[in-house]
Design an enzyme around this catalytic site. Structure first.
Site, PDB file in Angstrom:
ATOM      1  N   LYS A 191       0.847  -1.200   0.000  1.00  0.00           N
ATOM      2  CA  LYS A 191       0.000   0.000   0.000  1.00  0.00           C
ATOM      3  C   LYS A 191       0.881   1.247   0.000  1.00  0.00           C
ATOM      4  CE  LYS A 191      -1.731   1.498   4.051  1.00  0.00           C
ATOM      5  NZ  LYS A 191      -1.328   2.876   4.401  1.00  0.00           N
ATOM      6  N   ASN A 192       1.922   1.242   0.820  1.00  0.00           N
ATOM      7  CA  ASN A 192       2.725   2.457   1.013  1.00  0.00           C
ATOM      8  C   ASN A 192       3.765   2.692  -0.070  1.00  0.00           C
ATOM      9  OD1 ASN A 192       1.148   2.914   3.188  1.00  0.00           O
ATOM     10  ND2 ASN A 192       2.678   2.340   4.725  1.00  0.00           N
ATOM     11  N   ARG A 241      -4.340  10.887   4.747  1.00  0.00           N
ATOM     12  CA  ARG A 241      -3.182  11.766   4.875  1.00  0.00           C
ATOM     13  C   ARG A 241      -2.255  11.645   3.673  1.00  0.00           C
ATOM     14  NH1 ARG A 241       0.658  14.082   7.974  1.00  0.00           N
ATOM     15  NH2 ARG A 241       2.755  13.462   7.399  1.00  0.00           N
ATOM     16  N   CYS A 246      -4.522  12.199  12.764  1.00  0.00           N
ATOM     17  CA  CYS A 246      -5.362  10.998  12.838  1.00  0.00           C
ATOM     18  C   CYS A 246      -5.147  10.392  14.214  1.00  0.00           C
ATOM     19  CB  CYS A 246      -4.971  10.028  11.732  1.00  0.00           C
ATOM     20  SG  CYS A 246      -3.333   9.389  11.968  1.00  0.00           S
ATOM     21  N   ARG A 301       0.639  14.582  12.979  1.00  0.00           N
ATOM     22  CA  ARG A 301       1.113  14.301  11.606  1.00  0.00           C
ATOM     23  C   ARG A 301       1.187  15.561  10.746  1.00  0.00           C
ATOM     24  NH1 ARG A 301      -1.088   8.667   9.671  1.00  0.00           N
ATOM     25  NH2 ARG A 301       0.896   8.733   8.549  1.00  0.00           N
ATOM     26  N   PRO A 302       1.993  16.526  11.164  1.00  0.00           N
ATOM     27  CA  PRO A 302       2.164  17.749  10.370  1.00  0.00           C
ATOM     28  C   PRO A 302       2.891  17.457   9.046  1.00  0.00           C
ATOM     29  CG  PRO A 302       3.786  17.639  12.105  1.00  0.00           C
ATOM     30  CD  PRO A 302       2.869  16.470  12.323  1.00  0.00           C
ATOM     31  N   ASP A 335       5.197  19.926   7.954  1.00  0.00           N
ATOM     32  CA  ASP A 335       6.164  21.033   7.950  1.00  0.00           C
ATOM     33  C   ASP A 335       7.458  20.684   7.210  1.00  0.00           C
ATOM     34  OD1 ASP A 335       6.315  19.265  10.269  1.00  0.00           O
ATOM     35  OD2 ASP A 335       8.054  20.455  10.866  1.00  0.00           O
ATOM     36  N   LEU A 336       7.909  19.426   7.318  1.00  0.00           N
ATOM     37  CA  LEU A 336       9.170  19.061   6.645  1.00  0.00           C
ATOM     38  C   LEU A 336       8.968  19.017   5.120  1.00  0.00           C
ATOM     39  CD1 LEU A 336      10.438  16.258   9.071  1.00  0.00           C
ATOM     40  CD2 LEU A 336      11.044  18.689   9.042  1.00  0.00           C
ATOM     41  N   ASP A 351       4.816   0.537  12.157  1.00  0.00           N
ATOM     42  CA  ASP A 351       3.560  -0.065  11.673  1.00  0.00           C
ATOM     43  C   ASP A 351       3.378  -1.498  12.143  1.00  0.00           C
ATOM     44  OD1 ASP A 351       3.514   1.623   8.431  1.00  0.00           O
ATOM     45  OD2 ASP A 351       3.034   2.282  10.458  1.00  0.00           O
ATOM     46  N   ARG A 368      -8.613  -0.407   4.954  1.00  0.00           N
ATOM     47  CA  ARG A 368      -7.776   0.582   4.257  1.00  0.00           C
ATOM     48  C   ARG A 368      -6.467  -0.067   3.819  1.00  0.00           C
ATOM     49  NH1 ARG A 368      -7.141   6.231   7.305  1.00  0.00           N
ATOM     50  NH2 ARG A 368      -5.725   6.414   5.533  1.00  0.00           N
TER      51      ARG A 368
END
Ligand code: EPZ
Length: 426
Positions: free
Chosen positions: A23-24, A94, A118, A123-124, A126-127, A306, A398
């Site tokens: 998935k990722n 996200r 979530c 889970r910003p 900014d990076l 995970d 998901r």
């Protein structure tokens, strides 16, 4: 009424399953297709999951054609696409933020509603934004959305304060057409990023160093059609291995890349399990009881965050006391409450969970809060005495293709049913 997974625990799982596509890895590669201008990207071994459908809906909203059948996907990208993403879809997943780099790079503009936090943390991004602005983008955050604009992105050195997977992927995709050379330092080293880099190279990008922590990208003018194979899902594969071990059975997972599982296999062996590795497949089982170990989640190749919830379920039944440290997300212990309701002895102190192994778990009504917490509750239910009813299955769907069928094929006793809220015994 909602769908509930009823599991009657205590059956040792035996047999073999084939790992789904990752998935990722699929999600960023689908986003990378946006870099094509009048081109087609064909993907093989795409998992059939809710998150994949969400990303496909997002691409379609932007004007892209997506056909998906029997694990093969064809993504047709026209010359012109929209660069404005819909809040409804972005807030649903996200990983939608992964279209930011590609849209900015090929349209010169992108508008992205800020992806919500979530269950596992704020889970910003900014990076991601810091890297894009270093390449010359102007970034404005207002009214809950990010507007990024850049007439031209310039190659530069970008040091990531944290080896963020998403930030590495967004900057990598944004650098494909940037003028000159981009170096991403302290880049994430996950295998999914190597799959993305390989896909971009197949499309004509000039990328090297993925997996080493320093990725070098030299800007090119355009990309072309390509066909890419998605790597196996190391987290899904590991979850089925753990299902065999936690039930005292013996499960083989086929179609894996063994080195992607190194951290998990090492920890399983440390806890007393037996792991048999073969070409492209792996089997795990335990001859007698597992014993406690300490686990710390780290960026790849460290132990994956995970798999932290699933490992906690396993160690809840090991002999002795284990310490689990969650170093990646600030709130990834939401599965502890329901594991304790099943009889697990777990004490949380900040980002540390102290797990005192107990002789057995008892089935009860439990609720998935996120994808991997849900998987952990299924593992616990498979090992528990009595019946466990897992609610909020949409979280699990998901990321786990046909999980009910796969577990049933290994000998579990389970069924899906409909339940009214008032029937639930919380
Ligand atoms: C990816 O999320 C995965 N998702 C996650 O898997 C996985 O848990 C995570 O990487 C870590 O391995 C996908 O690939 C779609 P990060 P991502 O950016 O990219 C902080 C699953 O179950 N951070 O490496 O969002 C962040 O808050 C999911 O499949 C910033 O502070 O992870 C977190 O604490 C869950 N600022 C840490 O870094 C940023 O700009 C790791 O985040 C970005 C991240």
């Amino acid at each position: 009424m909602s769908q509930v997974l009823c599991i009657r625990g205590g059956h040792p799982l035996r047999g073999a399953v084939v790992a789904q596509g990752s998935k990722n890895a699929t999600l960023p590669i689908m986003a990378a297709a946006l870099l094509l201008k009048g081109g087609k990207l064909r993907l093989k071994r795409v998992p059939n999951l809710l998150d994949i459908a969400t990303m496909a809906d997002l691409l379609k909203y932007l004007g892209v054609c997506v056909d998906f059948d029997n694990h093969e996907m064809s993504i047709d990208v026209p010359e012109e696409i929209s660069w404005e993403t819909p809040p409804s879809l972005v807030r649903k997943m996200r990983a939608s933020s992964l279209v930011l780099g590609p849209l900015l790079s090929r349209c010169g503009k992108a508008v992205l509603p800020l992806p919500g936090g979530c269950a596992i943390g704020s889970r910003p991004i900014d990076l991601h934004l810091k890297g894009l602005s270093k390449m010359g983008a102007s970034i404005e955050v207002a009214h809950g959305a990010v507007t990024a604009e850049a007439r031209e992105l310039r190659g530069t050195r970008i040091y990531l304060d944290f080896p963020s997977v998403g930030a590495t992927e967004n900057v990598l995709m944004a650098a494909v057409f940037a003028k000159g050379e981009t170096l991403i330092e302290n880049a994430a080293r996950e295998p999914e990023i190597a799959n993305l880099a390989q896909a971009l190279r197949e499309m004509g990008a000039d990328i090297s160093g993925e997996g080493t922590g320093i990725i070098r990208i030299r800007g090119v003018d355009a990309l072309h059609d390509a066909e890419v194979e998605i790597i196996p899902d190391r987290i899904e594969a590991s979850t089925y291995l753990l299902a065999g071990v936690i039930t005292g059975g013996e499960v083989t997972v086929k179609g894996v890349i063994l080195e992607h599982l190194d951290a998990l296999l090492a920890k399983l062996e440390e806890a007393g399990a037996t792991v048999a590795r073969n070409e492209g497949e792996v089997k795990a089982y335990v001859k007698n009881k597992l014993h406690s170990i300490n686990v710390k989640t780290l960026p790849y190749p460290g132990f994956p965050t995970d798999l932290q919830p699933q490992m906690m379920a396993l160690l809840s039944l090991a002999s002795g006391t284990s310490v689990i440290r969650e170093e990646i997300f600030e709130a990834r212990f939401l599965h502890v409450g329901d594991l304790k309701r099943m009889g697990a002895a777990i004490e949380v102190q900040g980002n540390m969970a102290i797990v005192k192994g107990c002789p057995e778990l008892m089935g009860c009504d439990v609720k998935a809060t996120d994808l991997r917490a849900g998987a952990a509750l299924i593992l616990a239910g498979l090992a528990a005495k009595g019946e466990t009813r897992v609610h909020a299955l949409q979280h699990i769907w998901r990321g786990y293709e046909q999980i009910e069928e796969k577990i049933a094929s290994l000998g579990a006793s389970l069924n899906l049913t409909e339940m009214a809220e008032e029937e639930v015994k919380w």
